[in-house]
Every structure is written in C-alpha cells, then in structure tokens.
Design a protein around this motif. Structure first.
Motif, PDB file in Angstrom:
ATOM      1  N   ILE A   1       0.834  -1.207   0.000  1.00 24.25           N
ATOM      2  CA  ILE A   1       0.000   0.000   0.000  1.00 24.25           C
ATOM      3  C   ILE A   1       0.867   1.254   0.000  1.00 24.25           C
ATOM      4  CG2 ILE A   1      -1.742   1.279   1.293  1.00 24.25           C
ATOM      5  CD1 ILE A   1      -2.695  -1.433   2.408  1.00 24.25           C
ATOM      6  N   TYR A   2       1.897   1.273   0.822  1.00 22.58           N
ATOM      7  CA  TYR A   2       2.800   2.421   0.961  1.00 22.58           C
ATOM      8  C   TYR A   2       4.229   1.967   0.651  1.00 22.58           C
ATOM      9  CZ  TYR A   2      -1.196   4.108   3.662  1.00 22.58           C
ATOM     10  OH  TYR A   2      -2.458   4.466   4.077  1.00 22.58           O
ATOM     11  N   PRO A   3       4.612   1.917  -0.620  1.00 25.41           N
ATOM     12  CA  PRO A   3       5.943   1.372  -0.950  1.00 25.41           C
ATOM     13  C   PRO A   3       7.109   2.239  -0.486  1.00 25.41           C
ATOM     14  CG  PRO A   3       4.817   2.136  -2.920  1.00 25.41           C
ATOM     15  CD  PRO A   3       3.839   2.263  -1.795  1.00 25.41           C
ATOM     16  N   ASP A   4       6.904   3.531  -0.253  1.00 27.18           N
ATOM     17  CA  ASP A   4       8.007   4.401   0.138  1.00 27.18           C
ATOM     18  C   ASP A   4       8.147   4.537   1.661  1.00 27.18           C
ATOM     19  OD1 ASP A   4       5.577   5.669   0.248  1.00 27.18           O
ATOM     20  OD2 ASP A   4       6.386   7.651  -0.205  1.00 27.18           O
ATOM     21  N   ARG A   5       7.369   3.809   2.424  1.00 29.79           N
ATOM     22  CA  ARG A   5       7.412   3.881   3.890  1.00 29.79           C
ATOM     23  C   ARG A   5       8.102   2.649   4.467  1.00 29.79           C
ATOM     24  NH1 ARG A   5       5.640   9.031   5.285  1.00 29.79           N
ATOM     25  NH2 ARG A   5       4.008   9.565   3.821  1.00 29.79           N
ATOM     26  N   LYS A   6       8.514   2.762   5.744  1.00 26.84           N
ATOM     27  CA  LYS A   6       9.190   1.669   6.429  1.00 26.84           C
ATOM     28  C   LYS A   6       8.416   1.310   7.692  1.00 26.84           C
ATOM     29  CE  LYS A   6      13.569   0.471   8.560  1.00 26.84           C
ATOM     30  NZ  LYS A   6      14.878   0.951   8.988  1.00 26.84           N
ATOM     31  N   VAL A   7       8.250   0.018   7.939  1.00 29.71           N
ATOM     32  CA  VAL A   7       7.586  -0.462   9.153  1.00 29.71           C
ATOM     33  C   VAL A   7       8.620  -0.473  10.273  1.00 29.71           C
ATOM     34  CG1 VAL A   7       6.382  -2.384  10.231  1.00 29.71           C
ATOM     35  CG2 VAL A   7       5.972  -1.868   7.832  1.00 29.71           C
ATOM     36  N   THR A   8       8.356   0.300  11.320  1.00 32.40           N
ATOM     37  CA  THR A   8       9.306   0.357  12.439  1.00 32.40           C
ATOM     38  C   THR A   8       8.787  -0.341  13.687  1.00 32.40           C
ATOM     39  OG1 THR A   8       8.398   2.490  13.119  1.00 32.40           O
ATOM     40  CG2 THR A   8      10.313   2.519  11.646  1.00 32.40           C
ATOM     41  N   ARG A   9       7.457  -0.379  13.838  1.00 30.68           N
ATOM     42  CA  ARG A   9       6.895  -0.973  15.056  1.00 30.68           C
ATOM     43  C   ARG A   9       5.509  -1.490  14.727  1.00 30.68           C
ATOM     44  NH1 ARG A   9       4.546   2.369  19.794  1.00 30.68           N
ATOM     45  NH2 ARG A   9       4.714   3.901  18.160  1.00 30.68           N
ATOM     46  N   ILE A  10       5.164  -2.649  15.250  1.00 35.70           N
ATOM     47  CA  ILE A  10       3.830  -3.224  15.114  1.00 35.70           C
ATOM     48  C   ILE A  10       3.281  -3.386  16.519  1.00 35.70           C
ATOM     49  CG2 ILE A  10       2.450  -5.189  14.349  1.00 35.70           C
ATOM     50  CD1 ILE A  10       4.620  -5.684  12.237  1.00 35.70           C
ATOM     51  N   LYS A  11       2.128  -2.768  16.767  1.00 33.82           N
ATOM     52  CA  LYS A  11       1.535  -2.792  18.094  1.00 33.82           C
ATOM     53  C   LYS A  11       0.107  -3.311  17.993  1.00 33.82           C
ATOM     54  CE  LYS A  11       0.422   0.254  21.926  1.00 33.82           C
ATOM     55  NZ  LYS A  11       0.385   1.642  22.389  1.00 33.82           N
ATOM     56  N   GLU A  12      -0.247  -4.265  18.844  1.00 41.56           N
ATOM     57  CA  GLU A  12      -1.609  -4.793  18.883  1.00 41.56           C
ATOM     58  C   GLU A  12      -2.421  -3.951  19.848  1.00 41.56           C
ATOM     59  OE1 GLU A  12      -4.025  -8.883  19.948  1.00 41.56           O
ATOM     60  OE2 GLU A  12      -1.868  -8.818  20.088  1.00 41.56           O
ATOM     61  N   THR A  13      -3.593  -3.537  19.394  1.00 45.13           N
ATOM     62  CA  THR A  13      -4.485  -2.766  20.256  1.00 45.13           C
ATOM     63  C   THR A  13      -5.774  -3.544  20.457  1.00 45.13           C
ATOM     64  OG1 THR A  13      -5.432  -1.582  18.367  1.00 45.13           O
ATOM     65  CG2 THR A  13      -3.567  -0.557  19.482  1.00 45.13           C
ATOM     66  N   THR A  14      -6.259  -3.533  21.677  1.00 41.57           N
ATOM     67  CA  THR A  14      -7.531  -4.163  22.000  1.00 41.57           C
ATOM     68  C   THR A  14      -8.376  -3.171  22.761  1.00 41.57           C
ATOM     69  OG1 THR A  14      -6.633  -5.072  24.036  1.00 41.57           O
ATOM     70  CG2 THR A  14      -6.564  -6.481  22.109  1.00 41.57           C
ATOM     71  N   LYS A  15      -9.670  -3.316  22.621  1.00 39.00           N
ATOM     72  CA  LYS A  15     -10.574  -2.396  23.305  1.00 39.00           C
ATOM     73  C   LYS A  15     -11.254  -3.064  24.442  1.00 39.00           C
ATOM     74  CE  LYS A  15     -11.441   0.603  19.478  1.00 39.00           C
ATOM     75  NZ  LYS A  15     -12.391   1.271  18.666  1.00 39.00           N
TER      76      LYS A  15
END
Length: 70
Positions: A56-70
């Motif tokens: 979706i965003y080829p020029d961006r970098k994934v730095t952190r993945i965070k799971e959110t729950t409600k």
C-alpha cells in the motif's frame, strides 16, 4: 395434564440461555485473568503485515507493530 403456552416456554428458554451465557462470560473473564495470553513473536504474521503495508505504501518503512484491544 397442564398445557404450557408457547410464550412461557420461549421466555423460560430466553432466561436460561441468558443465564448460561452470563456464566460462560464470567468463566472466560476469570480464565483470561488467571492465565493471560503468552506474548510471542510470530514471524509469519510480522512478515504478512509488513508485506501488506509495503504494497500500500511502498516508500514507507515499518518500524513498530503494536496490537491494540478495546
């Protein structure tokens, strides 16, 4: 032999299911309180999220993945 109306049978079934689901909900809440889920690094899930994000965003970098729950 007494005849029970369908309305009283439906009301009794509704109340019984409500009580049963309430008990199951309390049991699940207690189990997740006493035995919390184990935090693990799932490399396949991280790779899938990173690949989808890069498509979706080829020029961006994934730095952190965070799971959110409600």
């Amino acid at each position: 032999m007494a005849s029970t109306s369908i309305l009283s049978v439906c009301i009794a079934a509704f109340i019984l299911i409500f009580i049963l689901l309430s008990v199951l909900s309390v049991m699940m809440r207690a189990l997740t309180y006493f035995f919390p889920p184990i935090e693990t690094q799932d490399s396949a899930a991280i790779a899938a999220i990173t690949t989808a994000y890069h498509s979706i965003y080829p020029d961006r970098k994934v730095t952190r993945i965070k799971e959110t729950t409600k």
